[in-house]
Each structure stands twice: as structure tokens, then as C-alpha cells.
Design an enzyme around this catalytic site. Structure first.
Site, short mmCIF file in Angstrom:
data_model
loop_
_atom_site.label_atom_id
_atom_site.label_comp_id
_atom_site.label_asym_id
_atom_site.label_seq_id
_atom_site.Cartn_x
_atom_site.Cartn_y
_atom_site.Cartn_z
N GLU A 110 -21.51 -20.43 12.76
CA GLU A 110 -22.14 -19.21 13.15
C GLU A 110 -21.75 -17.92 12.59
O GLU A 110 -22.52 -17.18 12.21
CB GLU A 110 -21.62 -19.05 14.75
CG GLU A 110 -22.35 -20.13 15.62
CD GLU A 110 -21.60 -21.29 15.55
OE1 GLU A 110 -20.26 -20.96 15.18
OE2 GLU A 110 -22.13 -22.47 15.79
N ALA A 115 -16.19 -15.90 6.08
CA ALA A 115 -17.10 -15.32 6.76
C ALA A 115 -16.42 -13.97 7.75
O ALA A 115 -16.92 -13.49 8.45
CB ALA A 115 -18.14 -15.92 7.36
N THR A 125 -16.51 -21.91 10.42
CA THR A 125 -17.21 -21.74 11.98
C THR A 125 -18.67 -21.35 11.24
O THR A 125 -18.88 -20.30 10.80
CB THR A 125 -16.56 -20.61 12.95
OG1 THR A 125 -15.22 -20.91 12.92
CG2 THR A 125 -17.47 -20.57 14.08
N GLY A 129 -13.36 -10.80 7.93
CA GLY A 129 -13.37 -9.26 7.56
C GLY A 129 -13.22 -9.27 6.06
O GLY A 129 -13.94 -8.46 5.34
N LYS A 171 -9.95 -4.72 11.06
CA LYS A 171 -11.12 -4.11 10.16
C LYS A 171 -12.47 -4.09 10.91
O LYS A 171 -13.34 -2.74 10.83
CB LYS A 171 -11.33 -4.73 8.81
CG LYS A 171 -10.11 -4.51 7.65
CD LYS A 171 -10.60 -5.19 6.52
CE LYS A 171 -9.34 -5.08 5.59
NZ LYS A 171 -9.54 -5.63 4.20
N ASP A 195 -13.09 -2.10 -0.31
CA ASP A 195 -12.72 -3.43 -0.79
C ASP A 195 -13.59 -3.98 -1.58
O ASP A 195 -13.02 -4.44 -2.92
CB ASP A 195 -12.54 -4.41 0.58
CG ASP A 195 -11.32 -4.17 1.18
OD1 ASP A 195 -10.45 -3.65 0.75
OD2 ASP A 195 -11.48 -4.55 2.33
N SER A 245 0.83 -1.32 -0.05
CA SER A 245 -0.08 -0.01 0.06
C SER A 245 0.67 1.23 0.21
O SER A 245 0.59 2.23 -0.79
CB SER A 245 -1.03 -0.17 1.21
OG SER A 245 -2.01 -1.05 1.05
N TYR A 253 -2.79 -12.31 -2.64
CA TYR A 253 -2.18 -12.24 -3.97
C TYR A 253 -0.80 -13.06 -3.67
O TYR A 253 -0.11 -13.26 -2.48
CB TYR A 253 -1.88 -10.94 -4.63
CG TYR A 253 -1.24 -9.91 -3.51
CD1 TYR A 253 -1.89 -9.17 -2.85
CD2 TYR A 253 0.11 -9.67 -3.53
CE1 TYR A 253 -1.45 -8.17 -1.92
CE2 TYR A 253 0.71 -8.88 -2.66
CZ TYR A 253 -0.23 -8.12 -1.76
OH TYR A 253 0.48 -7.27 -0.88
N ASN A 302 -12.15 -0.31 6.04
CA ASN A 302 -10.80 -0.32 5.46
C ASN A 302 -10.43 1.00 5.22
O ASN A 302 -9.11 1.15 5.01
CB ASN A 302 -10.79 -1.40 4.20
CG ASN A 302 -10.86 -0.45 3.13
OD1 ASN A 302 -11.86 0.43 2.96
ND2 ASN A 302 -10.45 -1.04 1.86
P1 ATR Z 1 -9.98 -11.80 7.13
O1 ATR Z 1 -10.04 -10.23 7.52
O2 ATR Z 1 -8.68 -12.09 6.07
O3 ATR Z 1 -11.24 -12.23 6.62
P2 ATR Z 1 -10.37 -13.17 9.59
O4 ATR Z 1 -11.75 -12.06 10.11
O5 ATR Z 1 -9.72 -13.68 10.67
O6 ATR Z 1 -9.37 -12.72 8.52
O7 ATR Z 1 -11.15 -14.19 8.78
C1 ATR Z 1 -10.40 -15.41 8.24
C2 ATR Z 1 -11.42 -16.39 7.47
O8 ATR Z 1 -10.69 -17.55 7.10
C3 ATR Z 1 -12.64 -16.89 8.29
O9 ATR Z 1 -13.78 -17.10 7.27
C4 ATR Z 1 -11.69 -18.15 8.74
O10 ATR Z 1 -13.07 -19.02 9.21
P3 ATR Z 1 -13.61 -19.17 10.82
O11 ATR Z 1 -14.45 -17.89 10.66
O12 ATR Z 1 -13.96 -20.50 11.04
O13 ATR Z 1 -12.35 -18.81 11.70
C5 ATR Z 1 -11.34 -18.64 7.53
N1 ATR Z 1 -10.12 -19.65 7.87
C6 ATR Z 1 -8.90 -19.40 8.56
N2 ATR Z 1 -8.38 -20.62 8.49
C7 ATR Z 1 -8.91 -21.31 7.99
C8 ATR Z 1 -8.72 -22.83 7.57
N3 ATR Z 1 -7.67 -23.58 7.84
N4 ATR Z 1 -10.09 -23.63 7.03
C9 ATR Z 1 -11.06 -23.11 6.79
N5 ATR Z 1 -11.24 -21.62 6.89
C10 ATR Z 1 -10.28 -21.07 7.58
#
Ligand code: ATR
Length: 276
Positions: A151, A124, A149, A126, A62, A98, A18, A214, A83
Site C-alpha cells: 500500500e 516508500a 508494504t 520518509g 519527517k 533531501d 549534522s 552511510y 526535513n
Molecule cells: P525512512 O524515513 O528511513 O524512510 P520509514 O518511513 O520508517 O523510515 O521507512 C522505512 C522504509 O524501510 C519503509 O519503506 C519500510 O518498508 P515498510 O513500508 O513495509 O515498513 C522499509 N523497511 C524497513 N525494514 C525493512 C525490511 N526488513 N525489509 C524490507 N523493507 C524494510
């Protein structure tokens, strides 16, 4: 307040592109500004200490940034994540560029028509929250949100407020979901080296596969997409440049041209990935 000062606040930010992107935009627009990367575990403390006119916010802050704002733009309110911060008289105004950045890259640079595309959003957090509203606005068809997850998939689907078009599903359901026209990987799974196995049945000759990351972080998902027979493979570099241009426009009222810096960074990324 230092009017010419801007920053990216995140953790980690050492390798962020950035500052380079915003320096190129500032040169192009003839604007004298400084844009630093601020590595901060404590977002609130970093923001309180920051005296600039605007900031970008990245992982993992975020959602926290949205809570720190006194006003939110429509895109940030729908996404629940911010962001871009713009300093106003009564505090920070939060926006989210974004989603628009992603859609501009896909429809502009990649020339993809997103309308009516049956879409799978993986994640799901940020990243996913930031892009989902813009994808819906761009006219995609049904949106399936799948997250490790459950939820969080439910919460994002609820927040989007379109129950006829948005469907939360879970990792175990992936095998039975059929083929998608657009698959967006918004998980951090490849960034942290733990990419989950995805069924090949998700992709086919009409599929565009997009990773919001990327470089090395996008390699695993895009290799899967290629093996599964997807037509288009797109990483998040174009989105990074386009979201930066939207933030720049919010701060300075000028939308910079993105082609030159995108080409420069693409050449750099290609050289780095092929050197590994
Ligand atoms: P970001 O801002 O990059 O979205 P985040 O809010 O920490 O970062 O979200 C990471 C995402 O990657 C979430 O959807 C996470 O799933 P969980 O909500 O279950 O934590 C997902 N994620 C991270 N590692 C994962 C893995 N090994 N397998 C599947 N999903 C994963």
C-alpha cells in the site's frame, strides 16, 4: 525567538553528524549560530518548546513535521515530508532538501548522468518520499517503486502523479524486473539489521547503486551491489552534506562550499568502517 539558534529534531540523534556539518558551514560563512541535536520521541512537544529560527527534522518525524507547518514549499508538498523548518511570521514553513542533496551529490561529486536512467527505488517511507520528486526532476527514465508494504508503494506512486513514468511494484516482483541503471536503497532494512535478499539480476555493468544511509548501515546493500556487478557504489554521506548545505542556504541566504567538510567526514567514516 532566538535568531541564532538552530537544531536537528529526531529520535535517535546522538550520533548525527549534522551539528558538526553546520558548525563547519557557520565558521566558513562567519555566522554566529548554535545548532543542537534534540532527541525527542514527541515531535510536537519538542517543536513547541524550541525557540530557534530553524530546524532540521529526521527519523522518524519527517511526515509529522509536514503536518506541523503552516506553509510548505513545492518540494515538501510533493514529497509529503519535511526535513527543513524555517520560522516565519505565521508559523513554520516546511521544505525538503533531501532530494536536491542527493541529486547534487550524484551529478556533481559522483559525476553521474541521471538522465533516462531506468531506476529502482527500494522503500516508500520518509527517505524514499524525500528523494523521489528530485530524481524525477533530474530526468531519470521509468521509476519503479518497490516496498515491503504494498500500500505504501502504491501511495507514493500515486502522490508522484506521473502514472506513465512511475510504477509501483512489490518485493515478490523483483526477480522479474530486469536490470536497472540506478538503484536507490531508501529502506531502513540495513539500519535495523534485516536486509531482504535482492536478486542479482537487478544490477549489471551500467548500474549505479546508491544507499541513502552511510557508514555501517550502508555496507550490506553496497556489498550486494558490488557482488551483483554494479559499476558505481555510492553511500549517503555526500547527500547528507549537500542537503545540509541547502538547509543552511534557506536559513542564511548563503550556500556554503561542501568539499572540505565532506572530505573530513569521508576520512572519518572510512576509518570507522575499516576498524570494524
Ligand atoms: P525512512 O524515513 O528511513 O524512510 P520509514 O518511513 O520508517 O523510515 O521507512 C522505512 C522504509 O524501510 C519503509 O519503506 C519500510 O518498508 P515498510 O513500508 O513495509 O515498513 C522499509 N523497511 C524497513 N525494514 C525493512 C525490511 N526488513 N525489509 C524490507 N523493507 C524494510
Amino acid at each position: 525567538m532566538t535568531a541564532s539558534r538552530y537544531a536537528l529534531i529526531g529520535h535517535p540523534v546522538a550520533h548525527s553528524l549534522s551539528p558538526r556539518i553546520h558548525a563547519a558551514f557557520a565558521r566558513q560563512a562567519g555566522i554566529d549560530m548554535r545548532y543542537d541535536a534534540i532527541d525527542a520521541e514527541d515531535f510536537d512537544a519538542a517543536l513547541a518548546a524550541f525557540d530557534g529560527a530553524g530546524a532540521n527534522v529526521t527519523l522518524p518525524h519527517k511526515q509529522r513535521a509536514a503536518a506541523a507547518c503552516s506553509t510548505l514549499g513545492d518540494r515538501a508538498r510533493r514529497a509529503g515530508v519535511v526535513n527543513t523548518l524555517v520560522r516565519g511570521d505565521g508559523g513554520w514553513h516546511g521544505d525538503n532538501t533531501d532530494g536536491l542533496g542527493l541529486v547534487r551529490d550524484l551529478t556533481g561529486r559522483q559525476r553521474l548522468d541521471l538522465r533516462k536512467r531506468r531506476t529502482l527505488l527500494l522503500g516508500a517511507g520518509g527517505g524514499a518520499r524525500g528523494v523521489a520528486p528530485a530524481l524525477l526532476d533530474a530526468g531519470i527514465g521509468d521509476l519503479f517503486v518497490v516496498n515491503r508494504t504494498p500500500e505504501r508503494a502504491d501511495a507514493l506512486a500515486d502522490a508522484l502523479g506521473e502514472p506513465m513514468r512511475v510504477h509501483p511494484r512489490y518485493l515478490d516482483d523483483l526477480k522479474g524486473l530486469g536490470e536497472f541503471d540506478l538503484i536507490v536503497n531508501a529502506t531502513s532494512a540495513t539500519r535495523n539489521g534485516s536486509f531482504p535478499g535482492l536478486p542479482m539480476s537487478l544490477a549489471g555493468p551500467r548500474t549505479a547503486a546508491v544507499d541513502l544511509s552511510y557508514g555501517e548501515a550502508a555496507v550490506g546493500f553496497l556489498a550486494w551491489a558490488r557482488a551483483a556487478g554494479a559499476r558505481d557504489m555510492v553511500d549517503g554521506l555526500g547527500m547528507l552534506v549537500e542537503q545540509a548545505a541547502e538547509s543552511f542556504a534557506l536559513w542564511h541566504g548563503v550556500r556554503p562550499d561542501t568539499d572540505a567538510i565532506h572530505a573530513e567526514l569521508r576520512a572519518r567514516e572510512d576509518a570507522l568502517v575499516s576498524a570494524d
